[in-house]
Design a protein around this motif. Structure first.
Motif, PDB file in Angstrom:
ATOM      1  N   ASP A  35       0.799  -1.022   0.062  1.00 40.35           N
ATOM      2  CA  ASP A  35      -0.027  -0.047   0.137  1.00 40.35           C
ATOM      3  C   ASP A  35       0.772   1.343   0.084  1.00 40.35           C
ATOM      4  O   ASP A  35       1.610   1.517   0.928  1.00 40.35           O
ATOM      5  CB  ASP A  35      -1.014  -0.099   1.111  1.00 40.35           C
ATOM      6  N   MET A  36       0.704   2.075  -1.048  1.00 41.10           N
ATOM      7  CA  MET A  36       1.384   3.572  -1.147  1.00 41.10           C
ATOM      8  C   MET A  36       2.785   3.332  -1.229  1.00 41.10           C
ATOM      9  O   MET A  36       3.456   4.545  -1.350  1.00 41.10           O
ATOM     10  CB  MET A  36       0.953   4.321  -0.017  1.00 41.10           C
ATOM     11  N   ASP A  37       3.452   2.341  -1.621  1.00 43.66           N
ATOM     12  CA  ASP A  37       4.837   2.093  -2.008  1.00 43.66           C
ATOM     13  C   ASP A  37       4.822   2.862  -3.462  1.00 43.66           C
ATOM     14  O   ASP A  37       5.844   3.493  -3.818  1.00 43.66           O
ATOM     15  CB  ASP A  37       5.114   0.710  -1.983  1.00 43.66           C
ATOM     16  N   GLN A  38       3.851   2.351  -4.099  1.00 42.90           N
ATOM     17  CA  GLN A  38       3.894   3.258  -5.583  1.00 42.90           C
ATOM     18  C   GLN A  38       2.830   4.211  -5.880  1.00 42.90           C
ATOM     19  O   GLN A  38       1.792   3.518  -5.794  1.00 42.90           O
ATOM     20  CB  GLN A  38       3.873   1.992  -6.681  1.00 42.90           C
ATOM     21  N   GLN A  39       3.073   5.278  -5.597  1.00 40.52           N
ATOM     22  CA  GLN A  39       2.108   6.074  -5.716  1.00 40.52           C
ATOM     23  C   GLN A  39       1.815   6.841  -7.091  1.00 40.52           C
ATOM     24  O   GLN A  39       2.669   6.911  -7.952  1.00 40.52           O
ATOM     25  CB  GLN A  39       2.119   7.268  -4.726  1.00 40.52           C
ATOM     26  N   TYR A  46       1.982   9.359  -8.974  1.00 40.23           N
ATOM     27  CA  TYR A  46       2.539  10.557  -9.472  1.00 40.23           C
ATOM     28  C   TYR A  46       3.794  10.416 -10.275  1.00 40.23           C
ATOM     29  O   TYR A  46       4.493   9.459 -10.152  1.00 40.23           O
ATOM     30  CB  TYR A  46       2.804  11.509  -8.276  1.00 40.23           C
TER      31      TYR A  46
END
Lengths: 236, 215
Positions: free
Chosen positions: B41-45, B47
């Motif tokens: 989770d949220m390691d790769q965001q 943007y």
């Protein structure tokens, strides 16, 4: 009817009467059930601990990743053998948060005239001709909620080798450090062993004369380095 | 113990080995495969990061360049002598248009050893490791690097050396992207120092040093 039943109840020992199936009696092996359940529960806990530790261990999640790249660029040849400095290609490492991957033009500085027909360099030549960037695969990738700044670390005298290992011996770049939060904090709490004079930051084989921690402590005092361990240092 | 219970227990033990087996496999992934990510989770965001692709722009590049013909505030680089090494028209400045200091020479040495020494060698005489390798490989297209301590380069105006670093010369490419104007002058100053050292005679040494050497 009733007297018959009474006689039956009182006169027969359990399990031996003609209708002993009507009553449940624990079989003999259940005598040790409690111990067995205790052992199984203990085993289950150990099993879960091993599994969770194994799944979350940094060795499992990061170390050893060495993706294949579109160009088989060898650090061991360029850095190890030819002695090129990290900064020849990773120009921005001293001034920017990110250590850049060099543009194709940097490769062509030499490969315009060296190894001009090599198959390994076909993708580089194509990129130079068309301007289409080479699609390198990222090796070291922190989670996106972590802020890391190369320049800050390099300027403080943390050697490249501390996190990236002996890149000068790598045919294919491989992640050697776990890059986990615990690992970051370890150094932020005690940076001394990883501090070196600025001029040796990119030197892969540099080792301090004497005790590294002692030199580190001196450098830390000289440069007033006090790494923060607040949450907001990295999670900002 | 009744047989069905034994069978159930055996199946349980066998099933419990499956996660362990998967873990072992994850621990022994081929090196070129991405590692196991347990909680992604949220390691790769979502943007765009530096040096990544971006479908939004026609050229597919996330990092944008300033529009052509624009200059950032305070970055005009109007001084021809300092930023281009030119005195007037096409005449190079003879001397470095900055005060040469010890820190500047140290910086010049460091930058020279990073960007110039691979070909020109640490002493500037053209015997760098890349040159040695190109010769060992018998590269016909390789042009030997110039000996920077030769009379030809000694006679060159400082602006010429600056311009060579900034824009390249003959087969040497530009190092303008790697070296800022300040660094280019620092390297120029260090090249001058190398020329001095390589062409020095005992007479150039201080009297005490000469005495120590028995001259």
């Amino acid at each position: 009817m009733a007297p018959d039943n009474n006689a039956h109840d009182q006169g027969q020992s359990p399990g031996t009467g003609p209708d002993h199936h009507d009553r449940f009696v624990f079989p003999k092996w259940t005598n040790r059930l409690r111990e067995a359940v205790a052992v199984a529960a203990l085993g289950g806990v150990v099993y879960l601990v091993v599994l969770v530790a194994g799944v979350f261990s940094p060795q499992n999640s990061a170390i050893g990743y060495a993706p294949e790249q579109p160009v088989p660029y060898s650090h061991s040849l360029h850095v190890g053998e030819l002695g090129m400095d990290c900064r020849y290609c990773h120009v921005t490492v001293e001034t920017s948060a990110r250590a850049n991957v060099p543009p194709t033009a940097t490769c062509m500085n030499c490969h315009k005239t060296v190894r001009t027909t090599s198959d390994k360099l076909a993708a580089v030549r194509k990129s130079a001709e068309t301007g289409e960037p080479i699609h390198w695969t990222r090796v070291h990738d922190l989670p996106d909620f972590v802020y890391f700044n190369h320049a800050g670390h390099v300027q403080s005298g943390v050697g490249c080798v501390s996190c990236h290992g002996r890149v000068d011996r790598m045919e294919v770049v491989e992640q050697v450090a776990p890059l986990t939060m615990g690992w970051c904090l370890e150094c932020h709490r005690n940076p001394d062993p990883n501090l070196r004079p600025r001029e040796f930051v990119t030197a892969m084989d540099w080792v301090p004369e004497g005790d590294p921690a002692e030199l580190g402590a001196r450098l830390r005092a000289e440069r007033k380095i006090s790494p923060s361990v607040d949450c907001a240092t990295c999670h900002r | 113990m009744p047989r069905p219970i034994i069978y159930v227990l055996l199946v349980l033990v066998a099933v419990s080995l499956v996660p362990m087996g998967l873990l072992y496999r994850a621990n022994h992934l081929p090196k070129n495969q991405p590692r196991l990510q347990v909680v992604p989770d949220m390691d790769q965001q979502f943007y765009y990061k530096a040096q990544t692709e971006n479908p939004f722009f026609a050229d597919g590049v996330t990092m944008r360049k300033p529009p052509a013909g624009t200059v950032a505030r305070g970055m005009l680089a109007a001084d021809d002598a300092y930023f281009r090494g030119i005195a007037r028209d096409t005449i190079f400045v003879a001397e470095i248009p900055a005060t040469v200091t010890r820190p500047m020479l140290d910086r010049g040495r460091e930058r020279f050893n990073i960007y110039c020494a691979p070909c020109h060698g640490q002493s500037g005489n053209g015997n760098g490791m890349v040159h040695a390798r190109a010769q060992a490989l018998g590269e016909g297209t390789w042009t030997p690097p110039t000996d920077l301590t030769s009379q030809t380069v000694v006679d060159r105006p400082a602006g010429h050396i600056y311009n060579t670093i900034a824009n390249g010369i003959r087969t040497m490419p530009s190092y303008g992207a790697q070296l800022s104007p300040e660094d280019r002058w620092a390297v120029t100053a260090y090249v001058r120092a190398l020329q001095l050292s390589r062409n020095a005679t005992p007479a150039d040494l201080p009297v005490e040093t000469r005495a120590a050497l028995g001259q």
